[in-house]
Design an enzyme around this catalytic site. Structure first.
Site, mmCIF file in Angstrom:
data_model
loop_
_atom_site.group_PDB
_atom_site.id
_atom_site.type_symbol
_atom_site.label_atom_id
_atom_site.label_comp_id
_atom_site.label_asym_id
_atom_site.label_seq_id
_atom_site.Cartn_x
_atom_site.Cartn_y
_atom_site.Cartn_z
ATOM 1 N N ALA A 70 -3.599 14.042 -8.598
ATOM 2 C CA ALA A 70 -4.822 13.118 -7.919
ATOM 3 C C ALA A 70 -3.789 11.705 -7.736
ATOM 4 C CB ALA A 70 -6.031 12.674 -9.056
ATOM 5 N N ASP A 71 -4.448 11.114 -6.456
ATOM 6 C CA ASP A 71 -3.839 9.812 -5.914
ATOM 7 C C ASP A 71 -5.122 8.793 -5.857
ATOM 8 O OD1 ASP A 71 -1.287 8.236 -5.301
ATOM 9 O OD2 ASP A 71 -2.558 8.020 -3.521
ATOM 10 N N GLN A 72 -5.012 7.662 -5.875
ATOM 11 C CA GLN A 72 -6.200 6.699 -5.436
ATOM 12 C C GLN A 72 -5.556 5.609 -4.849
ATOM 13 O OE1 GLN A 72 -8.051 4.177 -8.715
ATOM 14 N NE2 GLN A 72 -9.601 5.592 -8.498
#
Length: 195
Positions: A70-72
């Site tokens: 995941a990346d935000q």
């Protein structure tokens, strides 16, 4: 449920704690990729690209695994917010966010390294900050020291006191791992948590 070996492509204690909520056995590994934004890339494109890159970066190390990455990306208007790193930057970032909306784009990728097939999705969450005085901001920063958090707050802790409201399909996404989207992606790889 098939007996998959799961890898969380992250060194984040926050993402690790979230994934534990799903009662899955997994290991963590840091993908160590360059997270610099590309020219003319939207926040949504960046979050999805980096989630995909993180998963693929570990593919050769973990063959026959399912990798979750995941990346935000946090945006205040057209300004991307980064981890502040220290007290001074955290205070300044929160002062600029006072009374404003911050949008969090959390991209997620699930990669099956046996077939190299993958699925991606994104969760978009809006956080509306209260009008905050400098005294409140300094007190918050001293108490929680959110120096490794984009936006300079921990929504799972006292950071919630900074908000007027949150618009989200999944409160977990704000912490860094959209579990509702993840459960749906895992199901496409025949991993059904309630089967």
């Amino acid at each position: 449920m098939k007996n998959y070996q799961l890898v969380l492509a992250s060194s984040s204690e926050y993402r690790k704690a979230l994934l534990k909520k799903l009662h899955l056995n997994f290991i963590c590994a840091s993908p160590n990729i360059d997270e610099t934004a590309e020219a003319n890339e939207t926040a949504k494109e960046q979050a999805l690209r980096l989630a995909k890159q993180k998963a693929h970066a570990l593919a050769s190390i973990y063959p026959k695994h399912i990798i979750i990455a995941a990346d935000q990306v946090a945006m205040r208007g057209n300004i991307q917010l980064h981890k502040p790193g220290n007290q001074e930057n955290a205070i300044r970032q929160l002062q600029k966010s006072s009374g404003k909306r911050i949008k969090f784009y959390t991209g997620i990728c699930v990669l099956d390294t046996t077939t190299m097939s993958y699925k991606i999705d994104i969760d978009i969450c809006s956080v509306y900050f209260k009008k905050l005085c400098t005294h409140e901001i300094k007190n918050y920063v001293l108490l929680e020291q959110p120096y490794n958090c984009a936006g300079s707050f921990k929504s799972e802790g006292l950071g919630i006191a900074l908000f007027k409201r949150i618009e989200s399909d999944d409160p977990n996404a704000l912490i860094g791992l959209p579990l509702i989207k993840l459960i749906g992606l895992l199901k496409t790889f025949n991993i059904n948590l309630l089967a």
